[in-house]
Motif scaffolding. Sequence first.
Motif, PDB file in Angstrom:
ATOM      1  N   ALA A   1    -104.688 -15.389  33.532  1.00 23.97           N
ATOM      2  CA  ALA A   1    -104.165 -16.759  33.524  1.00 23.97           C
ATOM      3  C   ALA A   1    -102.845 -16.852  34.275  1.00 23.97           C
ATOM      4  O   ALA A   1    -102.648 -17.754  35.102  1.00 23.97           O
ATOM      5  CB  ALA A   1    -103.998 -17.244  32.086  1.00 23.97           C
ATOM      6  N   VAL A   2    -101.930 -15.930  34.002  1.00 24.06           N
ATOM      7  CA  VAL A   2    -100.630 -16.029  34.671  1.00 24.06           C
ATOM      8  C   VAL A   2    -100.753 -15.697  36.157  1.00 24.06           C
ATOM      9  O   VAL A   2    -100.022 -16.246  36.987  1.00 24.06           O
ATOM     10  CB  VAL A   2     -99.568 -15.148  33.980  1.00 24.06           C
ATOM     11  N   GLU A   3    -101.706 -14.850  36.526  1.00 27.58           N
ATOM     12  CA  GLU A   3    -101.912 -14.576  37.952  1.00 27.58           C
ATOM     13  C   GLU A   3    -102.512 -15.790  38.659  1.00 27.58           C
ATOM     14  O   GLU A   3    -102.164 -16.074  39.810  1.00 27.58           O
ATOM     15  CB  GLU A   3    -102.808 -13.351  38.130  1.00 27.58           C
ATOM     16  N   ALA A   4    -103.394 -16.529  37.994  1.00 30.54           N
ATOM     17  CA  ALA A   4    -103.931 -17.762  38.568  1.00 30.54           C
ATOM     18  C   ALA A   4    -102.821 -18.796  38.729  1.00 30.54           C
ATOM     19  O   ALA A   4    -102.729 -19.484  39.760  1.00 30.54           O
ATOM     20  CB  ALA A   4    -105.053 -18.310  37.694  1.00 30.54           C
TER      21      ALA A   4
ATOM     22  N   GLY B   1    -104.473 -25.267  44.736  1.00 29.79           N
ATOM     23  CA  GLY B   1    -103.396 -25.034  43.782  1.00 29.79           C
ATOM     24  C   GLY B   1    -103.645 -25.753  42.471  1.00 29.79           C
ATOM     25  O   GLY B   1    -103.467 -25.188  41.387  1.00 29.79           O
ATOM     26  N   ASP B   2    -104.086 -27.006  42.548  1.00 30.22           N
ATOM     27  CA  ASP B   2    -104.385 -27.766  41.332  1.00 30.22           C
ATOM     28  C   ASP B   2    -105.445 -27.056  40.491  1.00 30.22           C
ATOM     29  O   ASP B   2    -105.316 -26.950  39.264  1.00 30.22           O
ATOM     30  CB  ASP B   2    -104.893 -29.167  41.696  1.00 30.22           C
ATOM     31  N   ALA B   3    -106.493 -26.595  41.152  1.00 30.64           N
ATOM     32  CA  ALA B   3    -107.601 -25.965  40.430  1.00 30.64           C
ATOM     33  C   ALA B   3    -107.208 -24.619  39.838  1.00 30.64           C
ATOM     34  O   ALA B   3    -107.663 -24.258  38.743  1.00 30.64           O
ATOM     35  CB  ALA B   3    -108.800 -25.797  41.373  1.00 30.64           C
TER      36      ALA B   3
ATOM     37  N   PHE C   1    -105.014 -22.480  32.354  1.00 30.63           N
ATOM     38  CA  PHE C   1    -105.033 -23.027  30.998  1.00 30.63           C
ATOM     39  C   PHE C   1    -106.430 -22.979  30.385  1.00 30.63           C
ATOM     40  O   PHE C   1    -106.568 -22.874  29.161  1.00 30.63           O
ATOM     41  CB  PHE C   1    -104.454 -24.439  31.008  1.00 30.63           C
ATOM     42  N   GLU C   2    -107.452 -23.021  31.232  1.00 32.71           N
ATOM     43  CA  GLU C   2    -108.818 -22.831  30.738  1.00 32.71           C
ATOM     44  C   GLU C   2    -108.981 -21.427  30.156  1.00 32.71           C
ATOM     45  O   GLU C   2    -109.566 -21.247  29.079  1.00 32.71           O
ATOM     46  CB  GLU C   2    -109.815 -23.058  31.866  1.00 32.71           C
ATOM     47  N   LEU C   3    -108.438 -20.433  30.848  1.00 26.33           N
ATOM     48  CA  LEU C   3    -108.535 -19.054  30.366  1.00 26.33           C
ATOM     49  C   LEU C   3    -107.792 -18.871  29.047  1.00 26.33           C
ATOM     50  O   LEU C   3    -108.277 -18.201  28.129  1.00 26.33           O
ATOM     51  CB  LEU C   3    -107.978 -18.099  31.417  1.00 26.33           C
ATOM     52  N   LEU C   4    -106.618 -19.466  28.930  1.00 24.38           N
ATOM     53  CA  LEU C   4    -105.814 -19.298  27.720  1.00 24.38           C
ATOM     54  C   LEU C   4    -106.401 -20.042  26.525  1.00 24.38           C
ATOM     55  O   LEU C   4    -106.232 -19.610  25.378  1.00 24.38           O
ATOM     56  CB  LEU C   4    -104.387 -19.794  27.960  1.00 24.38           C
ATOM     57  N   SER C   5    -107.053 -21.149  26.765  1.00 16.87           N
ATOM     58  CA  SER C   5    -107.540 -21.979  25.661  1.00 16.87           C
ATOM     59  C   SER C   5    -108.907 -21.560  25.146  1.00 16.87           C
ATOM     60  O   SER C   5    -109.330 -22.011  24.073  1.00 16.87           O
ATOM     61  CB  SER C   5    -107.591 -23.453  26.092  1.00 16.87           C
ATOM     62  N   ALA C   6    -109.599 -20.698  25.869  1.00 13.69           N
ATOM     63  CA  ALA C   6    -110.940 -20.272  25.454  1.00 13.69           C
ATOM     64  C   ALA C   6    -110.861 -19.266  24.305  1.00 13.69           C
ATOM     65  O   ALA C   6    -109.941 -18.448  24.256  1.00 13.69           O
ATOM     66  CB  ALA C   6    -111.672 -19.655  26.635  1.00 13.69           C
ATOM     67  N   PRO C   7    -111.808 -19.301  23.370  1.00 17.34           N
ATOM     68  CA  PRO C   7    -111.799 -18.366  22.233  1.00 17.34           C
ATOM     69  C   PRO C   7    -111.738 -16.902  22.636  1.00 17.34           C
ATOM     70  O   PRO C   7    -111.215 -16.073  21.885  1.00 17.34           O
ATOM     71  CB  PRO C   7    -113.107 -18.700  21.514  1.00 17.34           C
ATOM     72  N   ALA C   8    -112.251 -16.573  23.824  1.00 16.89           N
ATOM     73  CA  ALA C   8    -112.233 -15.176  24.267  1.00 16.89           C
ATOM     74  C   ALA C   8    -110.810 -14.655  24.450  1.00 16.89           C
ATOM     75  O   ALA C   8    -110.575 -13.445  24.386  1.00 16.89           O
ATOM     76  CB  ALA C   8    -113.003 -15.027  25.578  1.00 16.89           C
ATOM     77  N   CYS C   9    -109.854 -15.552  24.659  1.00 15.53           N
ATOM     78  CA  CYS C   9    -108.466 -15.126  24.876  1.00 15.53           C
ATOM     79  C   CYS C   9    -107.863 -14.575  23.594  1.00 15.53           C
ATOM     80  O   CYS C   9    -107.152 -13.571  23.621  1.00 15.53           O
ATOM     81  CB  CYS C   9    -107.640 -16.296  25.392  1.00 15.53           C
ATOM     82  N   HIS C  10    -108.129 -15.241  22.468  1.00 18.58           N
ATOM     83  CA  HIS C  10    -107.626 -14.788  21.167  1.00 18.58           C
ATOM     84  C   HIS C  10    -108.413 -15.521  20.076  1.00 18.58           C
ATOM     85  O   HIS C  10    -108.686 -16.720  20.213  1.00 18.58           O
ATOM     86  CB  HIS C  10    -106.136 -15.094  21.016  1.00 18.58           C
TER      87      HIS C  10
ATOM     88  N   ARG D   1    -103.611 -19.244  20.668  1.00 20.30           N
ATOM     89  CA  ARG D   1    -104.003 -19.810  21.954  1.00 20.30           C
ATOM     90  C   ARG D   1    -103.151 -21.036  22.297  1.00 20.30           C
ATOM     91  O   ARG D   1    -102.716 -21.202  23.443  1.00 20.30           O
ATOM     92  CB  ARG D   1    -105.495 -20.176  21.946  1.00 20.30           C
ATOM     93  N   ILE D   2    -102.891 -21.878  21.305  1.00 18.67           N
ATOM     94  CA  ILE D   2    -102.047 -23.051  21.548  1.00 18.67           C
ATOM     95  C   ILE D   2    -100.633 -22.624  21.933  1.00 18.67           C
ATOM     96  O   ILE D   2    -100.012 -23.201  22.837  1.00 18.67           O
ATOM     97  CB  ILE D   2    -102.020 -23.954  20.296  1.00 18.67           C
ATOM     98  N   ASP D   3    -100.127 -21.603  21.277  1.00 12.20           N
ATOM     99  CA  ASP D   3     -98.789 -21.098  21.601  1.00 12.20           C
ATOM    100  C   ASP D   3     -98.739 -20.569  23.036  1.00 12.20           C
ATOM    101  O   ASP D   3     -97.771 -20.825  23.773  1.00 12.20           O
ATOM    102  CB  ASP D   3     -98.403 -19.994  20.614  1.00 12.20           C
ATOM    103  N   LEU D   4     -99.779 -19.853  23.443  1.00 10.71           N
ATOM    104  CA  LEU D   4     -99.829 -19.338  24.816  1.00 10.71           C
ATOM    105  C   LEU D   4     -99.882 -20.482  25.820  1.00 10.71           C
ATOM    106  O   LEU D   4     -99.176 -20.466  26.842  1.00 10.71           O
ATOM    107  CB  LEU D   4    -101.051 -18.431  24.988  1.00 10.71           C
ATOM    108  N   VAL D   5    -100.704 -21.478  25.551  1.00 13.18           N
ATOM    109  CA  VAL D   5    -100.818 -22.629  26.452  1.00 13.18           C
ATOM    110  C   VAL D   5     -99.497 -23.384  26.532  1.00 13.18           C
ATOM    111  O   VAL D   5     -99.001 -23.694  27.626  1.00 13.18           O
ATOM    112  CB  VAL D   5    -101.947 -23.570  25.976  1.00 13.18           C
ATOM    113  N   ALA D   6     -98.908 -23.686  25.366  1.00 12.17           N
ATOM    114  CA  ALA D   6     -97.670 -24.469  25.343  1.00 12.17           C
ATOM    115  C   ALA D   6     -96.521 -23.725  26.019  1.00 12.17           C
ATOM    116  O   ALA D   6     -95.737 -24.317  26.777  1.00 12.17           O
ATOM    117  CB  ALA D   6     -97.302 -24.814  23.900  1.00 12.17           C
ATOM    118  N   SER D   7     -96.419 -22.433  25.763  1.00  9.11           N
ATOM    119  CA  SER D   7     -95.313 -21.663  26.343  1.00  9.11           C
ATOM    120  C   SER D   7     -95.480 -21.494  27.845  1.00  9.11           C
ATOM    121  O   SER D   7     -94.493 -21.530  28.598  1.00  9.11           O
ATOM    122  CB  SER D   7     -95.176 -20.301  25.647  1.00  9.11           C
TER     123      SER D   7
END
Length: 289
Positions: free
Chosen positions: A68-71, A110-112, A118-127, A133-139
């Motif tokens: 996610a952070v690399e994207a 860039g937009d995509a 955020f798609e990667l962070l919000s998916a259940p596979a992330c955590h 997951r919400i904390d990761l997205v918000a931060s």
Amino acid sequence: MFQSSLKSAAERIETRLTEALAGAADQPVTQAMRYAVSGGKRLRGFLVLESAALYDIAPEAAVDAAAAVEALHAYSLVHDDMPCMDDDDLRRGQPTVHVKWDDGTALLTGDALQTLAFELLSAPACHPDPAVRIDLVASLARASGIDGMVLGQAQDIAAETAGRSLTLDEITELQANKTGALIRWSAEAGARLARADIAPLTAYSTALGLAFQIADDILDVEGDAAKTGKRVHKDAEAGKATFVSLLGLDGARARALALVEEAEAALDPFGGRADPLKAAARFVISRES
């Protein structure tokens, strides 16, 4: 040892990003997304994986955050290279996205990439825990938005537009936002995944981010475009104040080394488990790209 670890992390992240884009329709924006996320050191993703390892979180459980952070970082580079920003035609030794395709494709790419993060962070596979997951997205939103990376870029543009040389304190603040915010998020991610105190990793990564930027400023003066993979001497040509222009080369090197020592000291509570992160701090001021 560090280089092999960095390479291993990069390969793992590359695989995850390839998987994430595998189902997308084959059209110019998707092609440009794949192009934009290819290559690079993957230092931010490495920081995610190694900070997670401090808490015994396996790489496969942290790789979505790393990807996610690399994207997100790739999105920032695509937009930063555009004619309305820094107008660069070379990135990682290859034509920039707007040069290889066009401005519209680069903007959408860039937009995509940003939304993919955020798609990667919000998916259940992330955590498995939605609160994590919400904390990761918000931060990450804070780190990349108007309180972080975007703010730093806006500060940079404002100074250039006004033709005003910044003070050392102003440059430090600007770069802590523009470059440092994503590096901080990356190093803090392991603690967030573990629901642990982020303070030691915040101290580490704050010093690391500034050391990274000072090294970039030095490379812009002394670097070889064939090694850096991007145009050099552009800060001096633009008349920008940098750590080098204000401190001199020797002063900038001394400041970077002091920051690395500060970063390493922040990791002392973790003992030998933090050696890969300490090696990363030393790497950022010795790299050639």
